[in-house]
Design a protein around this motif. Sequence first.
Motif, PDB file in Angstrom:
ATOM      1  N   ILE A  17       0.962 -12.490   0.856  1.00  0.00           N
ATOM      2  CA  ILE A  17       0.928 -11.070   1.235  1.00  0.00           C
ATOM      3  C   ILE A  17       1.464 -10.227   0.082  1.00  0.00           C
ATOM      4  O   ILE A  17       2.536 -10.483  -0.456  1.00  0.00           O
ATOM      5  N   GLY A  18       0.678  -9.219  -0.296  1.00  0.00           N
ATOM      6  CA  GLY A  18       1.040  -8.379  -1.428  1.00  0.00           C
ATOM      7  C   GLY A  18       0.443  -8.835  -2.742  1.00  0.00           C
ATOM      8  O   GLY A  18       0.715  -8.221  -3.779  1.00  0.00           O
ATOM      9  N   GLN A  19      -0.390  -9.897  -2.696  1.00  0.00           N
ATOM     10  CA  GLN A  19      -0.961 -10.444  -3.930  1.00  0.00           C
ATOM     11  C   GLN A  19      -2.478 -10.271  -3.948  1.00  0.00           C
ATOM     12  O   GLN A  19      -3.141 -10.273  -2.905  1.00  0.00           O
ATOM     13  N   PHE A  20      -3.022 -10.159  -5.157  1.00  0.00           N
ATOM     14  CA  PHE A  20      -4.469 -10.242  -5.347  1.00  0.00           C
ATOM     15  C   PHE A  20      -4.861 -11.715  -5.386  1.00  0.00           C
ATOM     16  O   PHE A  20      -4.239 -12.518  -6.103  1.00  0.00           O
ATOM     17  N   VAL A  21      -5.879 -12.087  -4.639  1.00  0.00           N
ATOM     18  CA  VAL A  21      -6.412 -13.451  -4.664  1.00  0.00           C
ATOM     19  C   VAL A  21      -7.936 -13.375  -4.608  1.00  0.00           C
ATOM     20  O   VAL A  21      -8.511 -12.329  -4.291  1.00  0.00           O
ATOM     21  N   LYS A  65       0.839  -1.185   0.000  1.00  0.00           N
ATOM     22  CA  LYS A  65       0.000   0.000   0.000  1.00  0.00           C
ATOM     23  C   LYS A  65       0.878   1.240   0.000  1.00  0.00           C
ATOM     24  O   LYS A  65       1.912   1.273   0.663  1.00  0.00           O
ATOM     25  N   ALA A  66       0.452   2.250  -0.734  1.00  0.00           N
ATOM     26  CA  ALA A  66       1.197   3.505  -0.780  1.00  0.00           C
ATOM     27  C   ALA A  66       0.224   4.673  -0.727  1.00  0.00           C
ATOM     28  O   ALA A  66      -0.925   4.556  -1.158  1.00  0.00           O
ATOM     29  N   TRP A  67       0.700   5.781  -0.188  1.00  0.00           N
ATOM     30  CA  TRP A  67      -0.107   6.987  -0.078  1.00  0.00           C
ATOM     31  C   TRP A  67       0.632   8.134  -0.761  1.00  0.00           C
ATOM     32  O   TRP A  67       1.833   8.312  -0.552  1.00  0.00           O
ATOM     33  N   VAL A  68      -0.095   8.895  -1.569  1.00  0.00           N
ATOM     34  CA  VAL A  68       0.509   9.978  -2.344  1.00  0.00           C
ATOM     35  C   VAL A  68      -0.233  11.281  -2.054  1.00  0.00           C
ATOM     36  O   VAL A  68      -1.431  11.405  -2.342  1.00  0.00           O
ATOM     37  N   SER A  69       0.461  12.238  -1.482  1.00  0.00           N
ATOM     38  CA  SER A  69      -0.154  13.555  -1.254  1.00  0.00           C
ATOM     39  C   SER A  69      -0.239  14.295  -2.585  1.00  0.00           C
ATOM     40  O   SER A  69       0.766  14.453  -3.278  1.00  0.00           O
ATOM     41  N   ILE A  70      -1.435  14.726  -2.946  1.00  0.00           N
ATOM     42  CA  ILE A  70      -1.618  15.452  -4.206  1.00  0.00           C
ATOM     43  C   ILE A  70      -1.822  16.947  -3.973  1.00  0.00           C
ATOM     44  O   ILE A  70      -1.731  17.736  -4.913  1.00  0.00           O
ATOM     45  N   ASP A 113      -2.870  -8.062   2.591  1.00  0.00           N
ATOM     46  CA  ASP A 113      -2.000  -6.948   2.993  1.00  0.00           C
ATOM     47  C   ASP A 113      -1.242  -7.168   4.292  1.00  0.00           C
ATOM     48  O   ASP A 113      -0.457  -6.311   4.711  1.00  0.00           O
ATOM     49  N   GLY A 114      -1.439  -8.317   4.964  1.00  0.00           N
ATOM     50  CA  GLY A 114      -0.693  -8.504   6.194  1.00  0.00           C
ATOM     51  C   GLY A 114      -1.199  -9.679   6.995  1.00  0.00           C
ATOM     52  O   GLY A 114      -1.884 -10.568   6.474  1.00  0.00           O
ATOM     53  N   LYS A 115      -0.859  -9.687   8.293  1.00  0.00           N
ATOM     54  CA  LYS A 115      -1.269 -10.768   9.189  1.00  0.00           C
ATOM     55  C   LYS A 115      -1.850 -10.196  10.474  1.00  0.00           C
ATOM     56  O   LYS A 115      -1.467  -9.110  10.919  1.00  0.00           O
ATOM     57  N   ASP A 116      -2.778 -10.944  11.063  1.00  0.00           N
ATOM     58  CA  ASP A 116      -3.319 -10.635  12.381  1.00  0.00           C
ATOM     59  C   ASP A 116      -3.330 -11.958  13.142  1.00  0.00           C
ATOM     60  O   ASP A 116      -4.181 -12.810  12.904  1.00  0.00           O
ATOM     61  N   THR A 168      -4.660 -10.984   6.632  1.00  0.00           N
ATOM     62  CA  THR A 168      -5.648  -9.920   6.478  1.00  0.00           C
ATOM     63  C   THR A 168      -5.641  -9.452   5.028  1.00  0.00           C
ATOM     64  O   THR A 168      -4.595  -9.463   4.364  1.00  0.00           O
ATOM     65  N   ALA A 169      -6.803  -9.088   4.543  1.00  0.00           N
ATOM     66  CA  ALA A 169      -6.930  -8.638   3.157  1.00  0.00           C
ATOM     67  C   ALA A 169      -8.001  -7.571   3.100  1.00  0.00           C
ATOM     68  O   ALA A 169      -8.769  -7.380   4.049  1.00  0.00           O
TER      69      ALA A 169
END
Length: 289
Positions: free
Chosen positions: A267-271, A1-6, A241-244, A249-250
Motif C-alpha cells: 500500500i502506497g507503492q507503484f507496482v 493520495k493528496a488533494w490541493v486546492s488551487i 492505495d488501500g484494501k477492500d 485496491t489500486a
Amino acid sequence: KAWVSIMYGCNNFCSYCIVPYVRGRERSRRPEEILEEVKGLIAAGYKDITLLGQNVNSYGKDLGLGVDFADLMASIAELPGEFWLRFMTSHPKDASKKLFDTIARYPKIAKQFHLPFQSGNDRVLKAMNRHYDSAQYLELVHYGRARMPDLVLTSDVIVGFPGETEEEFEDTIKLIEHVRYDALFTFIFSPRGGTPAAKMEDPTPKEEKNRRFDRLCEVQNRISLEIHQNYIGKTMLVLVDGKDGDQLTARTEGGRLVRMYGDDALIGQFVHAKITGCTTWSLVGELAE
C-alpha cells in the motif's frame, strides 16, 4: 493520495448550479504557494496528487501573472519525485489545446481528463448557460484523443433538465455512444433554490426522467464494460492505495480501480499488475513478475 486546492469560487453561473452564489467569484492561489505545498507533499511521500478547483481551466486569469493552468501543471510535473498529477474539474469552454499538449508531454501527468458535457443537445446546453455547443465539445475530445490515444475520459451528465424533450435526450445518448467514455457521473436534474433553472417550466414527469436515466446508465454501463474488457491481458503500472476486504485496491494511471491479492506492505507503492478480469466498474488483476 493528496488533494490541493488551487482556486476557489466560480464565475460561470450555469443555470442549475448554486456554487457561484455561495462560494463567490474565482480566486486563484499564487503559483509559488501551490508549488511549495506540492513539494512538501512529494517529500512526505504522497504519490497521487490532485489539483482542485470548480473550474481549474480558468486558473490564473485573475492573477495577471501570465501563468495559466497548463503552465502550473507543467511546473509541477517538472518537480523531482515519483508521483502522478491529476486535476478536477474542468469546464469545456476554458479547456485549451495547450492543456492537452501539456498533459501529453509530461509522463507524470496522468492521462486522464474529466470533462463534463452535461447534455448532448445544443438548445439544452444554451439553457444551461454552458457557453459551448456539442461540436465545440467534440472538437476538444477528438484533439485530446489524437494527442493521447489511451486518454481515459470521464464526464458529468444531467438527465431531465427543465424542458428537455425525448429528441434532445437522444442527442445526449448519441454523444455518449460517439465519445465512448470510460465512466460517467450521472444525475437527474434537481432544482436548487436561487438558481435560474429552479424557476424554469419543467413539464416532464418524474417517471419519464427516471426512464431516461435508466436508459442512459444502461448505455454507459455497456460501454464501460466493453472498454474494461480490452484491458484484460495487459500489464499496467498501478498505485496500490488501500484494501477492500482481503484484497488490495489500486488505481491505474487513468484512475481505473483494480482489485488484486498482495501484501499490505505494498500500500502506497507503484507496482505492475497484469489485468486478468473485469466488471463494469473495476478491473481484476494480479501482481506481475
